[in-house]
Design an enzyme around this catalytic site. Structure first.
Site, PDB file in Angstrom:
ATOM      1  N   ASP A  34     -23.140 -43.014 -64.989  1.00 11.87           N
ATOM      2  CA  ASP A  34     -23.619 -41.738 -64.457  1.00 11.87           C
ATOM      3  C   ASP A  34     -22.717 -41.296 -63.321  1.00 11.87           C
ATOM      4  N   THR A 134     -30.926 -30.745 -77.688  1.00 14.29           N
ATOM      5  CA  THR A 134     -32.114 -29.990 -77.309  1.00 14.29           C
ATOM      6  C   THR A 134     -32.520 -29.003 -78.400  1.00 14.29           C
ATOM      7  N   ASP A 135     -33.788 -28.592 -78.370  1.00 18.10           N
ATOM      8  CA  ASP A 135     -34.246 -27.564 -79.323  1.00 18.10           C
ATOM      9  C   ASP A 135     -33.660 -26.185 -78.985  1.00 18.10           C
ATOM     10  N   GLU A 136     -33.124 -26.028 -77.759  1.00 17.55           N
ATOM     11  CA  GLU A 136     -32.651 -24.698 -77.349  1.00 17.55           C
ATOM     12  C   GLU A 136     -31.464 -24.224 -78.179  1.00 17.55           C
ATOM     13  N   TYR A 183     -26.139 -22.794 -71.100  1.00 14.09           N
ATOM     14  CA  TYR A 183     -26.557 -24.192 -71.295  1.00 14.09           C
ATOM     15  C   TYR A 183     -26.668 -24.515 -72.778  1.00 14.09           C
ATOM     16  N   SER A 184     -27.457 -23.696 -73.517  1.00 15.27           N
ATOM     17  CA  SER A 184     -27.669 -24.052 -74.924  1.00 15.27           C
ATOM     18  C   SER A 184     -26.389 -23.882 -75.736  1.00 15.27           C
ATOM     19  N   LYS A 187     -24.505 -27.065 -75.221  1.00 18.16           N
ATOM     20  CA  LYS A 187     -25.101 -28.174 -75.966  1.00 18.16           C
ATOM     21  C   LYS A 187     -24.792 -28.018 -77.464  1.00 18.16           C
ATOM     22  N   ASN A 212     -39.105 -29.566 -74.778  1.00 21.47           N
ATOM     23  CA  ASN A 212     -39.239 -29.768 -73.319  1.00 21.47           C
ATOM     24  C   ASN A 212     -39.934 -31.087 -73.000  1.00 21.47           C
ATOM     25  N   LYS A 222     -37.197 -28.045 -62.112  1.00 23.38           N
ATOM     26  CA  LYS A 222     -37.796 -27.735 -63.403  1.00 23.38           C
ATOM     27  C   LYS A 222     -39.262 -27.383 -63.208  1.00 23.38           C
ATOM     28  N   ARG A 247     -43.368 -22.906 -74.430  1.00 19.36           N
ATOM     29  CA  ARG A 247     -42.557 -24.106 -74.535  1.00 19.36           C
ATOM     30  C   ARG A 247     -43.401 -25.196 -75.183  1.00 19.36           C
ATOM     31  N   ASN A 282     -46.407 -20.415 -70.674  1.00 23.18           N
ATOM     32  CA  ASN A 282     -46.168 -20.876 -69.299  1.00 23.18           C
ATOM     33  C   ASN A 282     -47.360 -20.642 -68.384  1.00 23.18           C
ATOM     34  N   ASP A 313     -37.597 -11.777 -64.386  1.00 19.94           N
ATOM     35  CA  ASP A 313     -37.456 -12.731 -65.488  1.00 19.94           C
ATOM     36  C   ASP A 313     -36.074 -13.384 -65.478  1.00 19.94           C
ATOM     37  N   GLY A 316     -31.924 -13.400 -70.338  1.00 18.59           N
ATOM     38  CA  GLY A 316     -31.865 -13.942 -71.702  1.00 18.59           C
ATOM     39  C   GLY A 316     -32.949 -14.975 -71.989  1.00 18.59           C
TER      40      GLY A 316
HETATM   41  P1  NAD Z   1     -30.975 -34.465 -65.813  1.00 13.42           P
HETATM   42  O1  NAD Z   1     -30.261 -33.264 -65.298  1.00 13.42           O
HETATM   43  O2  NAD Z   1     -32.223 -34.925 -65.167  1.00 13.42           O
HETATM   44  O3  NAD Z   1     -29.956 -35.706 -65.786  1.00 13.42           O
HETATM   45  C1  NAD Z   1     -28.614 -35.594 -66.188  1.00 13.42           C
HETATM   46  C2  NAD Z   1     -27.870 -36.832 -65.708  1.00 13.42           C
HETATM   47  O4  NAD Z   1     -26.500 -36.721 -66.154  1.00 13.42           O
HETATM   48  C3  NAD Z   1     -27.835 -36.972 -64.187  1.00 13.42           C
HETATM   49  O5  NAD Z   1     -28.133 -38.304 -63.816  1.00 13.42           O
HETATM   50  C4  NAD Z   1     -26.407 -36.613 -63.825  1.00 13.42           C
HETATM   51  O6  NAD Z   1     -25.924 -37.287 -62.659  1.00 13.42           O
HETATM   52  C5  NAD Z   1     -25.646 -37.053 -65.080  1.00 13.42           C
HETATM   53  N1  NAD Z   1     -24.374 -36.334 -65.241  1.00 13.42           N
HETATM   54  C6  NAD Z   1     -24.189 -34.983 -65.164  1.00 13.42           C
HETATM   55  N2  NAD Z   1     -22.877 -34.705 -65.329  1.00 13.42           N
HETATM   56  C7  NAD Z   1     -22.243 -35.888 -65.547  1.00 13.42           C
HETATM   57  C8  NAD Z   1     -20.901 -36.243 -65.807  1.00 13.42           C
HETATM   58  N3  NAD Z   1     -19.918 -35.316 -65.854  1.00 13.42           N
HETATM   59  N4  NAD Z   1     -20.579 -37.542 -65.994  1.00 13.42           N
HETATM   60  C9  NAD Z   1     -21.559 -38.498 -65.930  1.00 13.42           C
HETATM   61  N5  NAD Z   1     -22.845 -38.224 -65.667  1.00 13.42           N
HETATM   62  C10 NAD Z   1     -23.188 -36.927 -65.487  1.00 13.42           C
HETATM   63  O7  NAD Z   1     -31.167 -34.201 -67.361  1.00 13.42           O
HETATM   64  P2  NAD Z   1     -32.383 -34.605 -68.333  1.00 13.42           P
HETATM   65  O8  NAD Z   1     -33.424 -33.578 -68.249  1.00 13.42           O
HETATM   66  O9  NAD Z   1     -32.722 -36.026 -68.129  1.00 13.42           O
HETATM   67  O10 NAD Z   1     -31.654 -34.441 -69.744  1.00 13.42           O
HETATM   68  C11 NAD Z   1     -30.915 -35.512 -70.303  1.00 13.42           C
HETATM   69  C12 NAD Z   1     -30.337 -35.069 -71.645  1.00 13.42           C
HETATM   70  O11 NAD Z   1     -31.387 -34.699 -72.516  1.00 13.42           O
HETATM   71  C13 NAD Z   1     -29.416 -33.856 -71.552  1.00 13.42           C
HETATM   72  O12 NAD Z   1     -28.368 -34.044 -72.463  1.00 13.42           O
HETATM   73  C14 NAD Z   1     -30.297 -32.691 -71.978  1.00 13.42           C
HETATM   74  O13 NAD Z   1     -29.530 -31.663 -72.553  1.00 13.42           O
HETATM   75  C15 NAD Z   1     -31.195 -33.368 -72.990  1.00 13.42           C
HETATM   76  N6  NAD Z   1     -32.545 -32.766 -73.155  1.00 13.42           N
HETATM   77  C16 NAD Z   1     -33.349 -32.550 -72.065  1.00 13.42           C
HETATM   78  C17 NAD Z   1     -34.645 -32.062 -72.266  1.00 13.42           C
HETATM   79  C18 NAD Z   1     -35.585 -31.831 -71.097  1.00 13.42           C
HETATM   80  O14 NAD Z   1     -36.666 -31.286 -71.302  1.00 13.42           O
HETATM   81  N7  NAD Z   1     -35.262 -32.229 -69.888  1.00 13.42           N
HETATM   82  C19 NAD Z   1     -35.106 -31.794 -73.553  1.00 13.42           C
HETATM   83  C20 NAD Z   1     -34.246 -32.018 -74.641  1.00 13.42           C
HETATM   84  C21 NAD Z   1     -32.975 -32.529 -74.433  1.00 13.42           C
HETATM   85  O1  DAU Z   2     -36.392 -27.165 -74.571  1.00 15.01           O
HETATM   86  C1  DAU Z   2     -35.685 -28.229 -74.017  1.00 15.01           C
HETATM   87  C2  DAU Z   2     -35.104 -27.813 -72.677  1.00 15.01           C
HETATM   88  O2  DAU Z   2     -36.187 -27.762 -71.759  1.00 15.01           O
HETATM   89  C3  DAU Z   2     -34.021 -28.755 -72.179  1.00 15.01           C
HETATM   90  O3  DAU Z   2     -32.937 -28.729 -73.066  1.00 15.01           O
HETATM   91  C4  DAU Z   2     -33.567 -28.364 -70.774  1.00 15.01           C
HETATM   92  O4  DAU Z   2     -32.627 -29.307 -70.288  1.00 15.01           O
HETATM   93  C5  DAU Z   2     -34.785 -28.335 -69.869  1.00 15.01           C
HETATM   94  O5  DAU Z   2     -34.404 -27.928 -68.576  1.00 15.01           O
HETATM   95  C6  DAU Z   2     -35.865 -27.413 -70.426  1.00 15.01           C
HETATM   96  O6  DAU Z   2     -35.446 -26.031 -70.372  1.00 15.01           O
HETATM   97  P1  DAU Z   2     -36.443 -24.856 -69.935  1.00 15.01           P
HETATM   98  O7  DAU Z   2     -35.618 -23.730 -69.461  1.00 15.01           O
HETATM   99  O8  DAU Z   2     -37.452 -24.601 -70.991  1.00 15.01           O
HETATM  100  O9  DAU Z   2     -37.212 -25.597 -68.712  1.00 15.01           O
HETATM  101  P2  DAU Z   2     -37.639 -25.085 -67.256  1.00 15.01           P
HETATM  102  O10 DAU Z   2     -38.480 -26.162 -66.661  1.00 15.01           O
HETATM  103  O11 DAU Z   2     -36.471 -24.603 -66.462  1.00 15.01           O
HETATM  104  O12 DAU Z   2     -38.560 -23.838 -67.568  1.00 15.01           O
HETATM  105  C7  DAU Z   2     -39.717 -23.942 -68.390  1.00 15.01           C
HETATM  106  C8  DAU Z   2     -40.289 -22.552 -68.573  1.00 15.01           C
HETATM  107  O13 DAU Z   2     -40.825 -22.132 -67.296  1.00 15.01           O
HETATM  108  C9  DAU Z   2     -39.277 -21.509 -68.962  1.00 15.01           C
HETATM  109  O14 DAU Z   2     -39.879 -20.570 -69.832  1.00 15.01           O
HETATM  110  C10 DAU Z   2     -38.907 -20.827 -67.639  1.00 15.01           C
HETATM  111  C11 DAU Z   2     -40.197 -20.919 -66.842  1.00 15.01           C
HETATM  112  N1  DAU Z   2     -40.009 -21.041 -65.378  1.00 15.01           N
HETATM  113  C12 DAU Z   2     -39.189 -22.026 -64.914  1.00 15.01           C
HETATM  114  C13 DAU Z   2     -39.001 -22.190 -63.558  1.00 15.01           C
HETATM  115  C14 DAU Z   2     -38.071 -23.269 -63.034  1.00 15.01           C
HETATM  116  C15 DAU Z   2     -40.697 -20.195 -64.513  1.00 15.01           C
HETATM  117  O15 DAU Z   2     -41.464 -19.324 -64.946  1.00 15.01           O
HETATM  118  N2  DAU Z   2     -40.509 -20.348 -63.164  1.00 15.01           N
HETATM  119  C16 DAU Z   2     -39.676 -21.307 -62.648  1.00 15.01           C
HETATM  120  O16 DAU Z   2     -39.519 -21.382 -61.405  1.00 15.01           O
END
Ligand code: NAD
Ligand code: DAU
Length: 377
Positions: A34, A134-136, A183-184, A187, A212, A222, A247, A282, A313, A316
């Protein structure tokens, strides 16, 4: 397989995957790689950091030479790749960082694995590169019920009722990619590279696309940890747009269990969708969080409703995500272990009981501590 490289293990999902593998497989050597960006926090792994089958390496996946060295030094047999920039709002402000890490970083890791594995007498035999996506990447689904309608379910409604509440279309493994945010898009691009390494070089690769996640150790930018913390601190809750977006939420330990199962039993070159059939609008989820925090803190019902603040909002903003995970359920027998009521209660309690963990992040102290140990980020 004995030596497993898990990237992004200091992040939210990665830390749960590392913990599961370190505890469940004492015969495996788990190497957690990491960079410790703002999202990486080794406090997430305090309970397992001294285990003999665990090693932490601070490195950037974009550093190809370093990836080559790590593959060789630890004789890596399997890669579970989670390291990424993961927050959509940050990608809107700074798309380059997302392209760098998510696309170029994934490519450098893929190439390092390819060169190392091809140099081995056994070649690709017994090797696997598992990419977490991710599903995104599938884009957005329509919300078929009229805007403004209250969700026709309670927290005890069944999964099917949840699904039918919002629309009849779901993301399948065969759904065409149609990413909207930087982001998406990053990915999606990395997913294509992973599949290209299978199709071109015959490297055993796998991709899973998950919905999510929620649970302990999620970075408080988040939705769920941010809002639980803000409710506790009586700060505004910034709801994007009308709060109508949907979500599909999965408890993070269920995602980690799915990753374990797929890593061991999944078929190379396949894609598996992972999701809990658990869609939430949400604003309804926010109301559940408010009720839960108020109850656990002993506040009167409705006490924190006034914190809801509708804001501009997200650019996108995808309307609805809904994963169909029947392939994983039917082929590999996975199913989520937790009902949402149980999962959200457990999660809210965890954030309330671990205020130090959040305060350490919001104050920035966690970064200083590890910078002293490993050098500046
Ligand atoms: P996160 O942001 O909490 O963690 C990401 C980690 O990657 C961190 O520890 C960061 O230090 C490390 N990192 C970032 N850039 C790096 C680099 N260049 N080299 C080495 N390490 C690096 O993310 P998360 O929410 O745990 O997501 C993990 C994975 O799962 C991601 O690939 C994300 O796209 C995917 N994912 C997340 C969700 C979600 O809801 N959080 C859902 C589906 C898929
Ligand atoms: O679907 C999987 C994805 O879920 C992952 O690939 C991403 O890494 C992860 O961050 C997450 O993306 P979202 O954009 O869905 O998650 P987030 O928690 O940022 O937002 C969830 C929903 O809530 C989204 O519709 C935006 C809304 N939101 C988010 C924040 C941070 C708000 O309304 N207010 C906020 O302050």
């Amino acid at each position: 397989m004995k030596n497993i490289l898990i990237t992004g293990g200091a992040g939210f999902i990665g830390s749960h995957v590392v913990r599961l593998f370190v505890n469940k497989y004492p015969d495996y050597h788990i190497v957690n790689l990491d960079k410790l960006t703002y999202a990486g926090n080794l406090a997430n792994l305090k309970d397992i950091e001294d285990r003999p089958n665990y090693t932490f390496v601070r490195a950037d996946i974009c550093d190809y030479d370093e990836m080559r060295r790590i593959m060789e030094k630890y004789e890596i047999d399997g890669v579970i790749h989670l390291a990424a920039e993961s927050h959509v709002d940050r990608s809107i402000l700074d798309p380059f960082t997302f392209a760098r890490t998510n696309v170029m970083g994934t490519l450098s890791l893929l190439q390092a694995a390819k060169v190392y594995w091809e140099s081995r007498p056994e070649g690709y035999e017994g090797k696997l590169f598992y990419h977490i996506s991710t599903d995104e990447v599938y884009g957005a689904l329509e919300l078929t019920h009229p805007e403004g309608t209250e969700s026709p379910f309670t927290t005890t409604a069944s999964s099917t009722e949840h699904h039918l509440a919002f629309g009849t279309e779901f993301f399948l493994e065969t759904t065409k990619y149609n990413p909207h945010s930087p982001y998406s898009a990053s990915k999606a691009s990395s997913d294509h590279f992973v599949r290209a390494y299978h199709d071109t070089y015959g490297m055993p690769t796998l991709v899973t696309n998950c919905s999510n996640n929620y649970g302990p150790y999620q970075f408080p930018e988040k939705l769920i940890p941010l809002f639980v913390n803000n409710i506790r601190k009586r700060k505004p809750l910034p709801v994007y747009g009308k709060g109508e977006n949907v979500r599909d939420w999965l408890f993070v330990e269920d995602h980690a269990r799915a990753i374990d199962l797929i890593f061991h039993k999944g078929k190379p070159a396949q894609t598996y969708n992972i999701g809990g059939f658990n869609e939430w609008k949400n604003i309804d989820l926010i109301r559940v969080m408010i009720r839960t925090v108020d109850r656990l803190l002993g506040n009167p019902e409705g006490y924190s409703d006034e914190l809801i603040t509708y804001v501009t909002d997200r650019k996108g903003h995808d309307m609805r995500y809904a994963i169909d995970s029947r392939k994983l359920q039917e082929e590999l027998g996975w199913e989520p272990s937790l009902q949402f009521e149980e999962g959200i209660e457990k999660t809210v309690r965890w954030y309330l009981d671990n205020q130090d963990w959040i305060d350490n992040i919001t104050s920035g102290d966690y970064e200083k501590y590890y910078d002293n140990m490993y050098g500046a980020r």
